[in-house]
Design a protein around this motif. Structure first.
Motif, short mmCIF file in Angstrom:
data_model
loop_
_atom_site.label_atom_id
_atom_site.label_comp_id
_atom_site.label_asym_id
_atom_site.label_seq_id
_atom_site.Cartn_x
_atom_site.Cartn_y
_atom_site.Cartn_z
N SER A 1 0.83 -1.20 0.00
CA SER A 1 0.00 0.00 0.00
C SER A 1 0.86 1.26 0.00
O SER A 1 0.42 2.33 -0.40
CB SER A 1 -0.91 0.02 1.22
N GLU B 1 -9.19 4.39 3.38
CA GLU B 1 -9.28 5.39 2.31
C GLU B 1 -10.47 6.31 2.53
O GLU B 1 -10.48 7.45 2.08
CB GLU B 1 -9.43 4.70 0.94
N SER C 1 -8.85 -0.47 2.49
CA SER C 1 -9.94 0.11 1.69
C SER C 1 -10.82 1.01 2.55
O SER C 1 -11.27 2.06 2.11
CB SER C 1 -10.77 -1.00 1.04
N ARG D 1 1.69 3.01 2.41
CA ARG D 1 1.30 4.02 3.40
C ARG D 1 2.25 3.99 4.59
O ARG D 1 2.56 2.92 5.10
CB ARG D 1 -0.14 3.74 3.88
#
Lengths: 309, 380
Positions: free
Chosen positions: B55, B307, B304, B57
């Motif tokens: 990801s 987000e 998900s 992140r």
């Protein structure tokens, strides 16, 4: 129907014998160490695991089960001797609780060490090609050849141990050690070396058991502990310190455990529903050897063949 | 492997040095990394961390602790995570008995719990909770699917075998629920049993035409090896728990020809799965098990939802989780009302792989859109 039951019974008797002979290999080392040195060794199951891991990795490397098996026995004996020299030696004069604590720590060290070396996935080990397959028993049932070989090995070891202890100088010293530890030291026998030797021998037998059974089961971290518990039951039933007791105890536990697992659910089916009977039967079967132990101790508090009178 | 460990360590150290940003997300993972069956926890962790790494992140901190398959330890770890570290989300537990010790208390205190594996019936039914989501399955699902498959394949006299503990009895109940026919016998073994000679003799003496069994971890390895040389030749069936890649490699040739049900397979044909299997093999140098796929899906579900909302906005984050707006490696994926998956379950056969080692091969669909039977008891 009668025939099916008779063959099933014969087959289960063999299964019980096979479990018994494996337990004997574990219990004989345990009972010798306790009888001669007065030591409670919880780490005995780790030698079983060492034997299995060494056999699995050497078999994988050389392709020969026999070479692997020899390596397993040697590795277990070597690890046993090393443990005796480094750790166990300092425990002989300590109380039993200290011994339990120290050898329990050894279990943790061996388990984590094995995981560190081999990873946490089980290893693959199979019986050698020539011992796979099955033989047909009288009555038509098929029985795995490898399990018969295990029984034979167990019987040979039992005979060997008997001869060793009753006919050789080493055996004489072991018997002397069992009856009076201080006296044989005073007579000039090198006690330290005798103890290391006995300890390594017990470890080698555990390693042999682990290697033989490892080919039937999964070679994994912690595989020795369940067997160790049963082996303790065996030596308590047989009388601590007695090889003969270990043999009878092991076969008794093996047969009772196996028969209980098979026939108890059927027995309970006479007076409850099949699903309940299966549950209750297997629960009682799990307790059966402990019930047996309690009963024997109630009548013979020192076990069937107590070594010390 | 090492990079991920150091990544986790790095995250841990940076958070200790600098005060964590208010909008950072903390995830506490409690899983089984030592003791029997630790390969399940290792795979969940590795799958999970792979997704977090992909990801990109850097505002997500994953704290990982080993529960050693002990309920008391799992419970104290979860208290530590919630009270000391103030984690937003808990995840990772493998075993149902550990989940029962941790999950009800955690979700009551307002922490989200995302289950990558354990799916005990209680948490799907009466004790369901709005902050509890199961990404894997309800425990019964795979067994039920095998019951349905064997019925359809025309087996008429199956004999059943499982260890005598809650998940074992659930497994046989789940199987019978969809099989709906007579079974020859039910054999309950002991937990952690290693010798199955007695049971194999019983199976031989029965007139069954097939064997369905549930023996996770080392128990399954021991049983299948002993079964191979017993001369009994009934076909073997079970749920994927007894047939993951690691187990069948340890079993060897004895596993070949057996059939098992799984909600995922590494050769399942979809983009997300191909990318997952390739990157997992590259990162860890082994084929992922279903547990790794569940860890990967769990992390992607969380990503998900992140987000769309931060977990501190509980209602918005929960709604985002419910939407399950991520590319599952299983293909289609959605949650039922009780926050457990409604999903397809597949049949796999163990075959000889390219290197001679046994491996699972996808055969087909066992059952479509299966939902657990406990959902009706869930009042959320």
């Amino acid at each position: 129907m009668h025939d099916v039951t008779a063959t099933l019974f014969l087959e289960q008797l063999l299964n019980g014998l096979q479990l018994g002979t494996m337990l004997f290999l574990m219990a004989s080392g345990l009972t010798l160490v306790f009888g001669v040195m007065g030591l409670i060794n919880l780490a005995h199951g780790s030698f079983y695991m060492v034997g299995a891991y060494a056999t699995a990795s050497v078999t994988a490397a050389t392709g020969s089960f026999l070479v692997g098996l020899s390596a397993g026995i040697v590795a277990a004996a070597a690890v046993g001797a090393l443990v005796e020299l480094l750790v166990i030696r300092r425990l002989y004069h300590r109380p039993h609780l200290d011994q339990v604590l120290a050898t329990f720590a050894l279990i943790l060290i061996f388990s984590e060490g094995t995981r560190w070396l081999f990873g946490s996935s089980p290893l693959w080990l199979s019986p050698p090609e020539m011992l796979t397959g099955f033989v047909t028993l009288p009555g038509g049932a098929r029985y795995p050849l490898y399990r018969l070989v295990i029984i034979a090995v167990g019987v040979l070891v039992a005979i060997g141990l008997y001869l060793l202890i009753s006919r050789t100088r080493l055996g004489m010293r072991i018997r002397a050690g069992e009856s009076d530890r201080e006296m044989i030291g005073a007579l000039g026998v090198n006690i330290a070396r005798l103890y290391t030797l006995i300890f390594a021998m017990g470890a080698a037998l555990a390693g042999l058991a682990g290697a033989m059974v490892g080919a039937l089961q999964s070679v994994q971290v912690g595989m020795g502990e369940p067997v160790l518990i049963l082996a303790f039951v065996v030596i308590v039933i047989g009388g601590i310190g007695s090889i003969k007791g270990a043999l009878f105890g092991a076969i008794l536990v093996g047969v009772v455990d196996t028969m209980g697992r098979v026939f108890l659910p059927g027995f309970f089916r006479h007076f409850m529903s099949p699903a309940e009977a299966a549950g209750v039967g297997s629960a009682v079967a799990a307790m059966l050897v402990y019930i047996l132990m309690a009963l024997i101790l109630a009548f013979k508090p020192k076990g069937l063949f107590a070594a010390h009178g | 492997m090492k990079t991920i460990a150091s990544l986790g360590l790095g995250l841990l150290m940076t958070s200790a040095l600098t005060a964590a940003q208010a909008d950072d997300v903390k995830i506490g993972m409690i899983t089984t990394l030592s003791g029997g069956g630790s390969h399940l926890g290792v795979d969940v962790r590795d799958g999970f961390m792979l997704a977090i790494e992909q990801s990109g992140r850097d505002d997500i901190e994953v704290l990982i602790q080993d529960d050693a398959n002990r309920p008391d330890l799992a419970r104290s770890l979860s208290d530590e995570f919630m009270q000391r570290d103030n984690v937003d989300i808990l995840t990772g537990i493998i075993w149902s008995n550990l989940a029962m010790a941790v999950v009800p208390a955690a979700v009551r205190q307002g922490t989200f719990y995302i289950s990558p594996n354990a799916g005990p019936s209680a948490l799907a039914g009466r004790q369901c909770h709005e902050n509890y989501f199961n990404v894997a399955w309800q425990n019964d699902n795979l067994h039920e699917a095998m019951g349905a498959y064997m019925k359809e394949e025309g087996f008429e006299r199956p004999i059943l075998m499982a260890p005598n503990y809650p998940a074992g009895t659930d497994a046989l109940a789940g199987f019978k629920h969809r099989y709906e026919g007579e079974v020859v016998d039910e054999i309950y073994t002991q937990m952690g049993q290693t010798d199955y000679a007695a049971e194999i003799a019983q199976i031989r003496a029965s007139d069954a035409d097939s064997l369905f069994f549930f023996l996770p971890g080392g128990m399954g390895i021991s049983f299948m090896k002993q079964y191979e040389n017993s001369g009994v030749e009934l076909p073997l069936f079970g749920a994927a728990f007894s047939f993951d890649e690691i187990i069948i490699q340890a079993v060897g040739s004895a596993a070949i020809g057996t059939m098992n049900t799984s909600q995922w397979a590494y050769d399942l044909d979809n983009d997300a799965n191909r990318a997952f299997v390739d990157s997992f093999r590259e990162a860890y140098d082994r084929t992922p098990t279903l547990y790794a796929s569940q860890g990967f899906d769990s992390a992607n579900l969380i990503l998900s939802a992140l987000e769309k909302a931060h977990p501190s906005d509980q209602d918005a984050f929960r709604e985002a989780l419910r939407e399950a707006d991520f590319a599952s490696v299983r293909g289609k994926f959605r949650f039922g009302d009780n926050h457990h998956p409604i999903q397809d379950v597949y049949v796999r056969e163990v075959v000889e792989g390219e290197n001679g080692q046994p491996t699972n091969r996808l055969v087909g669909l066992a059952i479509e859109d299966i939902q657990d039977v406990y959902a009706v008891d869930c009042q959320m």
